[in-house]
Design an enzyme around this catalytic site. Structure first.
Site, PDB file in Angstrom:
ATOM      1  N   SER A 162       0.812  -1.235   0.000  1.00 44.93           N
ATOM      2  CA  SER A 162       0.000   0.000   0.000  1.00 44.93           C
ATOM      3  C   SER A 162       0.835   1.271   0.000  1.00 44.93           C
ATOM      4  O   SER A 162       0.340   2.330   0.402  1.00 44.93           O
ATOM      5  CB  SER A 162      -0.965   0.020   1.200  1.00 44.93           C
ATOM      6  OG  SER A 162      -1.820  -1.095   1.166  1.00 44.93           O
ATOM      7  N   GLU A 214      -0.353  -9.881 -10.139  1.00 42.87           N
ATOM      8  CA  GLU A 214      -1.237  -9.601  -9.008  1.00 42.87           C
ATOM      9  C   GLU A 214      -2.587  -9.063  -9.454  1.00 42.87           C
ATOM     10  O   GLU A 214      -3.634  -9.528  -8.993  1.00 42.87           O
ATOM     11  CB  GLU A 214      -0.571  -8.601  -8.064  1.00 42.87           C
ATOM     12  CG  GLU A 214      -1.378  -8.308  -6.812  1.00 42.87           C
ATOM     13  CD  GLU A 214      -0.689  -7.316  -5.891  1.00 42.87           C
ATOM     14  OE1 GLU A 214      -0.895  -7.411  -4.669  1.00 42.87           O
ATOM     15  OE2 GLU A 214       0.039  -6.442  -6.391  1.00 42.87           O
ATOM     16  N   GLY A 253      18.768 -12.412  -0.216  1.00 40.72           N
ATOM     17  CA  GLY A 253      19.752 -11.357  -0.471  1.00 40.72           C
ATOM     18  C   GLY A 253      20.237 -11.357  -1.903  1.00 40.72           C
ATOM     19  O   GLY A 253      20.919 -10.423  -2.327  1.00 40.72           O
ATOM     20  N   GLY A 256       2.239   2.294  -2.918  1.00 36.63           N
ATOM     21  CA  GLY A 256       2.068   2.853  -4.258  1.00 36.63           C
ATOM     22  C   GLY A 256       3.085   2.393  -5.270  1.00 36.63           C
ATOM     23  O   GLY A 256       3.254   3.042  -6.306  1.00 36.63           O
ATOM     24  N   LYS A 265      20.912   1.343  -4.107  1.00 36.86           N
ATOM     25  CA  LYS A 265      21.992   0.751  -4.898  1.00 36.86           C
ATOM     26  C   LYS A 265      21.899   1.281  -6.316  1.00 36.86           C
ATOM     27  O   LYS A 265      20.813   1.339  -6.897  1.00 36.86           O
ATOM     28  CB  LYS A 265      21.898  -0.775  -4.912  1.00 36.86           C
ATOM     29  CG  LYS A 265      22.998  -1.438  -5.745  1.00 36.86           C
ATOM     30  CD  LYS A 265      22.871  -2.954  -5.796  1.00 36.86           C
ATOM     31  CE  LYS A 265      23.951  -3.556  -6.673  1.00 36.86           C
ATOM     32  NZ  LYS A 265      23.845  -5.039  -6.789  1.00 36.86           N
TER      33      LYS A 265
END
Length: 482
Positions: A222, A256, A402, A224, A438
């Site tokens: 949620s 989704e 990771g 955005g 990054k």
């Protein structure tokens, strides 16, 4: 006559010998024994492995030469025969007489490159045949969905080409290509080296979405992230920030949301109409309908290709993306989102291993298709549970593995201060902050500020005001006690 024509056709499959050239294999091995220093380098450059030799005796001799080359040992007729005797393989290859005949059958090593290429071509043909046979077996024996079988077959054929690395580009040519790109930047006076995101503040940090890069946009639920990704996709597809307004085809994989939900969100964001009011029946026909019609007219022309298939296997997604690239020439791929992908190859090894495999495949896809791949990702609950209570995420918060952090070229983490009561900027309900944690080819930055209009699910640029300047948010010391 008919019977004769049938009999003269290709021999039955059982009688066919796999493609190979005994003469070319002899020529390669004879050339190695005559001029090992040069010919072994040529074999290495062509990535010729022992498997490329069809005859077992030839394969064993080449393996011996490879081992000696790795050790830095001298390679000639006598030393190779001695090594074969020492390893107990001399009789298996036909004795020293067989090795002598290799040299006798090769008058000169001058044509070694031709022999090497011929052996390599025959090996590729055998590899293709083997892949085709495995594909045939999978079609008859597999109980899996046909689309998944197709994606695996496609990937197996692609693996053949991936094993054959391209020829190394000469340094002079690499410098010339780079200078052409530099001159183009200077001529256009445009610092972007990739596709514009549509947001000046984001483009300023990572200079656009560059080819072959995997860009991860992560956030808690949620915040955005889907809206920001769709805003970026819309800007690229419409060429909004391009000097000549050139549209760029965009491929979207929505695991989704359904196609209807995503299109409705994009329409409302473009038209600046509240999706909630529209679906609740409170939108105005006089006020909102013309705006939606205008937005539909613009977006209908945008080169956007949407695949809303749920629960995709990562190899199937790569196959679909490959076809999308070939058919439509997409220049950006958006995936919403990584944790909804699966990898049947590693599913039983735990979610961390599976996510690492998915991440690696997405990075490989970006390089293979030579397009930027924007991947949405969930963050763990760690930002909500830390003592500062400001929800500021870290790279270690990327959910499940990771490997996402390692594979990604750019990692952006989206947060909205209004969601956290203890954040100093909690009262600013439109503020959204993107932390570029990054950036493999540029600077990192933790304060890229955007405006977010939750009613329209739309992000816009926000004026970046330096701290301390008029209009900048006051620090805690400047605000004084509550």
């Amino acid at each position: 006559m008919a019977r004769e024509s049938v009999a003269s056709a290709a021999p039955p499959r059982a009688e066919r010998a796999p493609p190979h050239s005994e003469e070319a294999e002899t020529g390669v091995l004879g050339s190695i024994l005559l001029d090992a220093e040069r010919v072994m380098d040529l074999c290495l450059e062509a990535q010729l492995d022992a498997e490329a030799f069809y005859l077992p005796a030839h394969r064993a001799i080449y393996e011996t030469c490879q081992d000696m080359a790795r050790e830095g040992a001298k390679i000639d007729l006598l030393t190779v025969v001695d090594r074969l005797k020492a390893t107990g393989r001399i009789e298996a290859v036909g004795g020293s007489t067989f090795v002598d005949r290799l040299v006798d059958s090769t008058p000169t090593a001058a044509h070694a490159e031709y022999y090497i290429d011929l052996v390599r071509q025959k090996y590729l043909l055998r590899s293709i045949i083997e892949c085709a046979r495995r594909a045939e077996g999978a079609c008859f024996e597999s109980d899996e969905h046909a689309d998944l079988v197709l994606s695996r077959v496609e990937q197996s054929f692609l693996d053949i080409t991936e094993r054959q690395h391209g020829v190394m580009t000469p340094w002079r040519e690499a410098v010339q290509r780079t200078m052409e790109h530099v001159e183009q930047i200077l001529a256009l006076r445009r610092g972007l080296t990739g596709l514009s995101t549509g947001f000046l503040n984001l483009d300023e940090v990572f200079q656009g979405l560059r080819r072959g890069e995997m860009i991860v946009l992560a956030a808690r639920p949620s915040m955005g992230k889907t809206s920001l990704a769709m805003n970026i996709a819309e800007a690229v597809a419409l060429g909004r920030r391009e000097p000549d307004q050139t549209p760029h085809p965009v491929g979207i994989f929505s695991l989704e949301m359904s196609q209807e939900q995503l299109v409705l969100r994009m329409l409302c964001a473009h038209a600046r109409v509240s999706a909630h009011q529209l679906t609740s029946g409170y939108a105005s026909m006089q006020r909102d309908h013309p705006k939606l019609m205008q937005a539909a007219s613009v977006l209908a022309k945008a080169p956007v290709y949407l695949d809303d298939t749920g629960g995709l296997d990562v190899l199937e997604l790569r196959a679909r993306a490959r076809r999308m690239k070939k058919k439509f020439g997409v220049e950006l791929i958006v995936i919403d989102y990584l944790q909804l992908l699966h990898s049947r190859e590693t599913a039983r090894q735990g979610r961390q291993v599976e996510t690492a495999d998915i991440s690696g495949n997405l990075k490989a896809m970006a390089k293979e298709l030579n397009v930027p791949v924007l991947v949405l990702s969930q963050l763990s609950r760690a930002p909500d549970q830390r003592g500062d209570k400001q929800g500021k995420p870290k790279l270690s918060d990327l959910r499940d593995s990771g490997a996402i952090e390692q594979d990604a070229d750019v990692v952006c983490m989206l947060r909205r201060p209004c969601k956290y009561d203890d954040d100093p900027e909690h009262d600013d309900e439109t503020l959204a902050i993107v932390d570029v944690a990054k950036n493999r080819n540029g600077p990192t930055r933790d304060d890229v500020r955007l405006n977010f209009e939750p009613e329209y699910m739309r992000f816009t640029d926000r004026v970046q005001t330096p701290p301390g300047a008029p209009g900048a948010p006051a620090s805690e010391a400047e605000r004084g006690p509550a």
